[in-house]
Design a protein around this motif. Sequence first.
Motif, PDB file in Angstrom:
ATOM      1  N   ARG A   1     -53.458 -10.617  33.576  1.00  0.00           N
ATOM      2  CA  ARG A   1     -52.965  -9.326  34.074  1.00  0.00           C
ATOM      3  C   ARG A   1     -52.793  -8.300  32.966  1.00  0.00           C
ATOM      4  NH1 ARG A   1     -46.957 -11.731  34.994  1.00  0.00           N
ATOM      5  NH2 ARG A   1     -47.098 -12.422  32.836  1.00  0.00           N
TER       6      ARG A   1
ATOM      7  N   SER B   1     -50.041  -7.561  30.875  1.00  0.00           N
ATOM      8  CA  SER B   1     -48.800  -6.782  30.718  1.00  0.00           C
ATOM      9  C   SER B   1     -48.406  -6.649  29.246  1.00  0.00           C
ATOM     10  CB  SER B   1     -47.655  -7.384  31.543  1.00  0.00           C
ATOM     11  OG  SER B   1     -47.225  -8.605  31.007  1.00  0.00           O
ATOM     12  N   ASN B   2     -48.698  -7.653  28.440  1.00  0.00           N
ATOM     13  CA  ASN B   2     -48.409  -7.509  26.995  1.00  0.00           C
ATOM     14  C   ASN B   2     -49.345  -6.495  26.354  1.00  0.00           C
ATOM     15  OD1 ASN B   2     -46.214  -9.313  25.798  1.00  0.00           O
ATOM     16  ND2 ASN B   2     -47.218 -10.678  27.258  1.00  0.00           N
TER      17      ASN B   2
ATOM     18  N   ALA C   1     -53.042 -12.002  23.764  1.00  0.00           N
ATOM     19  CA  ALA C   1     -52.048 -11.588  24.763  1.00  0.00           C
ATOM     20  C   ALA C   1     -52.442 -12.223  26.095  1.00  0.00           C
ATOM     21  CB  ALA C   1     -51.997 -10.063  24.853  1.00  0.00           C
ATOM     22  N   GLY C   2     -52.035 -13.469  26.256  1.00  0.00           N
ATOM     23  CA  GLY C   2     -52.418 -14.177  27.476  1.00  0.00           C
ATOM     24  C   GLY C   2     -53.891 -14.550  27.475  1.00  0.00           C
TER      25      GLY C   2
ATOM     26  N   TYR D   1     -42.574 -20.996  30.515  1.00  0.00           N
ATOM     27  CA  TYR D   1     -41.397 -20.624  31.320  1.00  0.00           C
ATOM     28  C   TYR D   1     -41.076 -21.698  32.360  1.00  0.00           C
ATOM     29  CZ  TYR D   1     -41.526 -15.796  29.547  1.00  0.00           C
ATOM     30  OH  TYR D   1     -41.483 -14.676  28.757  1.00  0.00           O
TER      31      TYR D   1
ATOM     32  N   LEU E   1     -40.352 -12.003  30.274  1.00  0.00           N
ATOM     33  CA  LEU E   1     -41.511 -11.123  30.080  1.00  0.00           C
ATOM     34  C   LEU E   1     -41.070  -9.762  29.520  1.00  0.00           C
ATOM     35  CD1 LEU E   1     -44.579 -11.317  30.484  1.00  0.00           C
ATOM     36  CD2 LEU E   1     -44.262 -10.267  32.735  1.00  0.00           C
TER      37      LEU E   1
ATOM     38  N   GLU F   1     -40.730 -10.211  25.969  1.00  0.00           N
ATOM     39  CA  GLU F   1     -42.064 -10.251  25.333  1.00  0.00           C
ATOM     40  C   GLU F   1     -42.551  -8.838  25.043  1.00  0.00           C
ATOM     41  OE1 GLU F   1     -45.189 -12.731  26.925  1.00  0.00           O
ATOM     42  OE2 GLU F   1     -43.748 -13.898  28.082  1.00  0.00           O
TER      43      GLU F   1
HETATM   44  C1  GRF Z   1     -47.360 -14.145  28.738  1.00  0.00           C
HETATM   45  O1  GRF Z   1     -46.251 -14.787  29.313  1.00  0.00           O
HETATM   46  C2  GRF Z   1     -47.620 -14.666  27.345  1.00  0.00           C
HETATM   47  O2  GRF Z   1     -46.465 -15.054  26.670  1.00  0.00           O
HETATM   48  C3  GRF Z   1     -48.483 -15.871  27.608  1.00  0.00           C
HETATM   49  O3  GRF Z   1     -49.316 -15.498  28.676  1.00  0.00           O
HETATM   50  C4  GRF Z   1     -48.664 -14.484  29.453  1.00  0.00           C
HETATM   51  C5  GRF Z   1     -49.603 -13.329  29.521  1.00  0.00           C
HETATM   52  O4  GRF Z   1     -49.137 -12.318  30.366  1.00  0.00           O
HETATM   53  N1  GRF Z   1     -49.196 -16.280  26.421  1.00  0.00           N
HETATM   54  P1  GRF Z   1     -49.828 -10.891  30.375  1.00  0.00           P
HETATM   55  O5  GRF Z   1     -51.304 -11.114  30.684  1.00  0.00           O
HETATM   56  O6  GRF Z   1     -49.627 -10.278  29.033  1.00  0.00           O
HETATM   57  O7  GRF Z   1     -49.146 -10.135  31.472  1.00  0.00           O
END
Ligand code: GRF
Length: 214
Positions: free
Chosen positions: A12, A14-15, A87-88, A127, A176, A179
């Motif tokens: 997705r 989000s980071n 990032a994910g 998590y 999150l 993060e």
């Molecule tokens: C986050 O929880 C990150 O810590 C983990 O994967 C997830 C990625 O989320 N490595 P997003 O794609 O950044 O929303």
Amino acid sequence: MSINIAVLASGRGSNLEAILAAIAEGKVDAKVKLVLVNVPGAGALDIATKYGVATTVIPNAGMTRKEHEEKVIAELKKHELDFIVLAGYMRVLSADLLSHFKDSRGFFKVINIHPSLLPAFPGIRGYEEAFEYGVKIAGVTVHLVDEKVDHGPILAQATFERLPDDTLESFKARGLKIEHEIYPQVLQSIAKGGVSFFQRHTADATADRETARR
Ligand code: GRF
């Protein structure tokens, strides 16, 4: 000093968005040269486009790890990058790929964010496993990547409490949010000069500090 980064994502994003928003707001002195995604249609692509960042999709389906990574390495090498920011990104990076992005001291210029207080709960269910375990204090970790999964030197950690009425969803949402704060902060600290970390396996911690820097 500004740092040039590539962000690798699979989902997705989000980071990625937190990083791009922080850059746009002038809170992080960095430029995202490229967003590289291995899953066609991943939300991270729309976010990159929204912020005017170049994207590349390199699907891994039907390819060996080596074939896929060769394409990823070639793409990343088109840019002058200070760091690769995961990032994910739901792929383990091989030692071979990492070896292309080594700094002069032998650390890899690759950063990851993991949704637990490492070394607890490595793997893809950070998590969920912390929640199922019943931890009272949970957290997130930003670390340099090394050859082992969720293992490299720890650059930053932040904690949050599990509240009595938390559901997995509310627990994850709180994590999150943290993060999204800590990842841009670490990047800004690196841009500003570096983030120190403790190396492992030594009794004398004071004598054994290093810095993740450009
Ligand atoms: C986050 O929880 C990150 O810590 C983990 O994967 C997830 C990625 O989320 N490595 P997003 O794609 O950044 O929303």
